[in-house]
Design an enzyme around this catalytic site. Structure first.
Site, short mmCIF file in Angstrom:
data_model
loop_
_atom_site.label_atom_id
_atom_site.label_comp_id
_atom_site.label_asym_id
_atom_site.label_seq_id
_atom_site.Cartn_x
_atom_site.Cartn_y
_atom_site.Cartn_z
N SER A 175 -7.90 -7.72 8.96
CA SER A 175 -7.07 -8.76 8.36
C SER A 175 -5.63 -8.26 8.33
O SER A 175 -5.40 -7.04 8.36
CB SER A 175 -7.54 -9.02 6.93
OG SER A 175 -6.58 -9.75 6.20
N TYR A 188 -8.29 -6.59 -2.33
CA TYR A 188 -8.62 -6.98 -0.95
C TYR A 188 -7.82 -6.13 0.04
O TYR A 188 -8.37 -5.63 1.02
CB TYR A 188 -8.35 -8.47 -0.75
CG TYR A 188 -8.80 -8.97 0.60
CD1 TYR A 188 -10.15 -8.97 0.94
CD2 TYR A 188 -7.89 -9.40 1.56
CE1 TYR A 188 -10.58 -9.40 2.20
CE2 TYR A 188 -8.31 -9.83 2.81
CZ TYR A 188 -9.65 -9.83 3.12
OH TYR A 188 -10.07 -10.25 4.35
#
Ligand SMILES: *[C@@H]1O[C@H](CO)[C@@H](O)[C@H](O)[C@H]1NC(C)=O
Length: 287
Positions: A175, A188
């Site tokens: 990501s 995250y």
């Protein structure tokens, strides 16, 4: 009359050629044995369907049997011909070592080897918020799935198949949050930066062992774990991640990172797709 005849002659000549080239392009992964984690929905499901459509044997892992069955039935209805191998379904929790070891052993018994591993299983941060408002317990849980789970599956696949055969490609689903610090997403980001680090280190370990390890960030894909508002800029469908996936898979590199949006940008600039592949590791400061 003559032009019609000419046309039919042309059709007779060109049809077998086009159907042959279509067959070739539809079997991009013929004979390949692919394992996809988190394949019950979202990006994992999309990648499993792409691999299956391209002729690969695909083993799909998820904690939920019904979601695996949905993915498999989508694959069956998408397949162009009956020769498409059916998917192999495995209920497993990637954070559970014994379940994963057993699952990989079962797959190997069936196939004799694994060529491609796609570490996709993972989740988003819930709740979001500034670090001091978040719980340490939630961070441990997120790291367990997004990082330790990748370790567990990769370790099993390496020891049981790829290291002995000196062959394999591993793609970790990353990501931009593994490259950029996003406020209210410290957990995250921590998990995805960790994944990039693990990918880069593993690539060095495997450099002379015939195994490539790279990470692929598919961008803002609308999925259940990461719902995106329709029409938001940059939001893409799960199906649109295919080109980036093949750029990473066939790029001939290891320890590299690709973001789907950067592939689009490279193409807009008229560059080769491979121009969007970048080494994960930062260049060392050398004045
Ligand atoms: C791991 O999986 C095994 C087999 O399904 C199960 O018996 C065990 O309780 C699981 N361990 C944990 C920590 O969930």
């Amino acid at each position: 009359m003559t032009s019609k005849l000419l046309l039919s002659i042309l059709l007779i000549i060109t049809l077998p050629i086009t159907s042959t080239s279509m067959m070739m392009s539809s079997a991009r992964l013929a004979g390949q044995r692919v394992v996809v984690t988190g394949a019950g929905r979202g990006i994992g499901r999309a990648l499993a369907l792409i691999c299956s459509r391209e002729g690969a044997n695909v083993a799909i892992l998820s904690r939920t049997q019904s979601e695996l069955e949905e993915t498999a039935s989508l694959a069956a209805s998408n397949s162009k011909d009956d020769d498409c191998p059916s998917m192999s379904l495995h209920v497993a929790d990637v954070t559970n070592v014994s379940e994963v070891e057993d699952t990989i052993a079962t797959i190997l018994k069936k196939w004799g080897g694994i060529d491609i591993l796609i570490n996709n299983a993972g989740t988003s941060q819930k709740p979001k918020g500034t670090l001091e408002t978040l719980s340490a317990y939630d961070l441990r849980t997120l790291l367990d799935l997004n990082v330790v789970g990748v370790h567990i599956v990769t370790s099993a696949v390496l020891r049981q198949s790829m290291l002995p055969t000196k062959n394999g490609k591993i793609i970790n689903i990353g990501s931009r949050a593994g490259k950029v610090g996003y406020p209210s997403n410290s957990h995250y980001c921590a998990s995805k930066f960790a994944l990039e680090g693990m990918t880069a280190a593993l690539a060095e370990e495997l450099r002379d062992k015939g195994i490539q390890v790279n990470s692929y960030a598919p961008g803002l894909v609308n999925t259940r774990s990461f719902p995106k508002p329709e029409g938001r800029k940059g939001v893409r469908s799960a199906e649109s991640i295919e080109d980036g996936f093949f750029t990473v898979l066939e790029g001939g590199v290891t320890g590299h990172y690709l973001h789907a949006d950067e592939l689009d940008e490279a193409r807009e600039k008229g560059l080769e797709d491979s121009a969007a592949l970048k080494p994960i590791g930062e260049a060392i400061f050398s004045p």
